[in-house]
Scaffold this active site. Structure first.
Site, mmCIF file in Angstrom:
data_model
loop_
_atom_site.group_PDB
_atom_site.id
_atom_site.type_symbol
_atom_site.label_atom_id
_atom_site.label_comp_id
_atom_site.label_asym_id
_atom_site.label_seq_id
_atom_site.Cartn_x
_atom_site.Cartn_y
_atom_site.Cartn_z
ATOM 1 N N SER A 144 34.852 46.926 36.885
ATOM 2 C CA SER A 144 35.037 45.729 37.713
ATOM 3 C C SER A 144 34.083 44.623 37.253
ATOM 4 O O SER A 144 34.165 44.187 36.107
ATOM 5 C CB SER A 144 34.842 46.096 39.185
ATOM 6 O OG SER A 144 35.234 45.055 40.032
ATOM 7 N N ASP A 358 25.466 23.448 37.634
ATOM 8 C CA ASP A 358 24.861 23.620 36.308
ATOM 9 C C ASP A 358 24.977 25.055 35.808
ATOM 10 O O ASP A 358 24.062 25.583 35.180
ATOM 11 C CB ASP A 358 23.392 23.178 36.324
ATOM 12 C CG ASP A 358 22.535 23.978 37.302
ATOM 13 O OD1 ASP A 358 23.113 24.737 38.120
ATOM 14 O OD2 ASP A 358 21.293 23.854 37.257
ATOM 15 N N HIS A 411 42.068 50.022 41.852
ATOM 16 C CA HIS A 411 40.903 49.445 41.191
ATOM 17 C C HIS A 411 39.799 50.471 40.934
ATOM 18 O O HIS A 411 38.984 50.292 40.027
ATOM 19 C CB HIS A 411 40.375 48.298 42.054
ATOM 20 C CG HIS A 411 39.280 47.503 41.448
ATOM 21 N ND1 HIS A 411 39.482 46.630 40.395
ATOM 22 C CD2 HIS A 411 37.953 47.447 41.720
ATOM 23 C CE1 HIS A 411 38.345 46.055 40.073
ATOM 24 N NE2 HIS A 411 37.401 46.541 40.843
#
Length: 433
Positions: A144, A358, A411
């Site tokens: 993951s 940023d 998953h």
């Protein structure tokens, strides 16, 4: 001194490493990263190649296996394994509501947490690798979010890798968080529909709980305010192989009759607070959307904003009709920092991270296109957490990457599938299948 101890068939050693908080300022502040070394008991004295495991998340320490559970037994057939608690997680230097005030106010805390993404984790790995292996490259297994880290590893330090294995974690190289959630909500809706098809009795149960929460102020024993949106977020369970069954068992004992009328049972509330609390993994909430951030565009609570594009998830509107309540999935929302006592003191810090402009770029498509590291990735068909189409586009970019697309697992296949998933990926990377 490192402490070693035994579990069935395995010798474990606790290891601690000192790394810079900011790798661009190597002589500045340091933090500690903890890892658990595992080696088969009958191979403890052998010079074995290393495999480092990068856990999913962000914000979770590495699995605490007992003996040779899940994929670990297969790995121990040939590797010395390092189960890494990524910075800020597990036994590594913590970052939570109790420790972050040591940094200063919310602005200082947000600046601190900007160093807890994949880029810093990979730089930690490189320092640790050189210390453990004497400079030899190692194999990385990324689950993951650990796969996101592995993809960054391939982009920035492929010389450190002998092989890269990814399970359910091939990220988009350039999608904004908004793109991620626009793809996610329809997948979540499909998972909810599949749950109700399996357990049709849960349609009325979920509607009843949601109706109760809309009309009552429910505070769980740990202080968590259980709103209808928080209840819907239990849909995160549906991304795992056993998740639908776990959700069903949770819903079936929600109410009981009391002298004051029908109330949510203590047992239900206890189970719910354990599922919803971020006390053990606050970084998941704090830097989850930052996992997708690159460049000047802020995430700005992406999951919350994009959810408004899918009005079918609005519980109040659903309850005016007779349709099923939709659960949500792997997403972080600003209301979580109001509901969860483990997150409330960090609300302003989270707001600053959501507004940040940023963020460094995480992936280098040109370098990935020239990749020479053997790479194999398990892509789970209709994975609720990571978009399959995004993963396959990335797979096509990484030179030499071999994919295994399967609907056998959800998953959590690398855990639920025992040794089979790792065995398949190793065979693919070695061109044995």
């Amino acid at each position: 001194m490192s402490a070693s101890y035994r579990q069935p068939g395995v010798v474990l050693t606790d290891r601690r490493f000192t790394v810079p908080l900011d790798h661009d300022a190597p002589d500045g502040e340091t933090i500690e990263v903890y890892a658990r070394e595992a080696v088969a008991g009958d191979k403890a004295g052998q010079d074995l190649p290393w495999l480092v495991y990068l856990q999913g998340g962000p914000g979770f320490g590495a699995n605490r296996f007992i003996g040779k559970q899940a994929w670990l037994g297969r790995a121990l057939d040939e590797f010395r394994v390092l189960l890494l608690d990524q910075r800020g997680t597990g036994h590594s230097t913590p970052a939570n509501r109790q420790t972050l005030p040591l940094r200063g106010g919310p602005a200082e805390q947000a600046d601190h947490l900007a160093h807890f993404r994949a880029d810093s984790i990979v730089k930690d790995c490189e320092l640790i690798r050189r210390e453990l292996t004497g400079g030899r490259p190692w194999t990385v297994l990324g689950q993951s979010f650990g796969g996101f880290c592995t993809t960054h590893y391939l982009s920035t330090a492929p010389e450190g890798l002998s092989t890269a294995l990814i399970t359910g974690g091939l990220p988009s190289l350039d999608a904004h968080a908004d793109d991620v959630y626009r793809a996610a909500y329809p997948r979540i809706e499909r998972k909810v529909a599949a749950h109700y098809a399996r357990y049709p009795q849960d349609v009325e149960r979920a509607r009843r709980i949601a109706d109760h929460l809309l009309g009552h102020d429910v505070v769980l024993p740990n202080g968590y305010r259980l709103t209808v949106e928080a209840f819907q977020s239990l849909g995160i369970l549906l991304g795992g192989g056993e998740g639908s069954h776990r959700l069903h068992h949770l819903l079936e004992h929600a109410f009981l009759r009391t002298p004051r009328g029908s109330e949510l049972s203590d047992a239900f509330q206890e189970d719910v607070q354990q599922l919803l609390s971020y006390a053990g993994h606050p970084l998941y909430a704090l830097v989850h959307e930052a996992c997708y951030a690159q460049g000047p565009r802020p995430t700005a609570w992406s999951a919350e904003r994009v959810r408004t594009e899918f009005p079918q998830f609005d519980a109040a509107k659903t309850l005016t009709g007779d349709g099923p309540l939709l659960f949500t999935g792997e997403s972080v929302h600003p209301w979580m920092f109001d509901c969860d006592p483990a997150l409330r003191p960090l609300r302003e810090t989270a707001e600053l991270l959501a507004a940040r402009t940023d963020w460094p770029t995480l992936y280098d498509a040109e370098r990935l296109a020239a990749n020479e590291v053997p790479v194999a990735a398990a892509v789970y068909h209709d994975d609720m957490y990571v978009d399959t189409a995004h993963s396959l586009r990335t797979a096509a970019t990484v030179r030499g990457l071999r994919t295994w697309v399967t609907d056998e697992f959800e998953h959590d296949g690398v855990r639920a599938g025992g040794p089979r998933v790792l065995d398949r990926l190793l065979a693919l990377a070695r061109d044995e299948v």
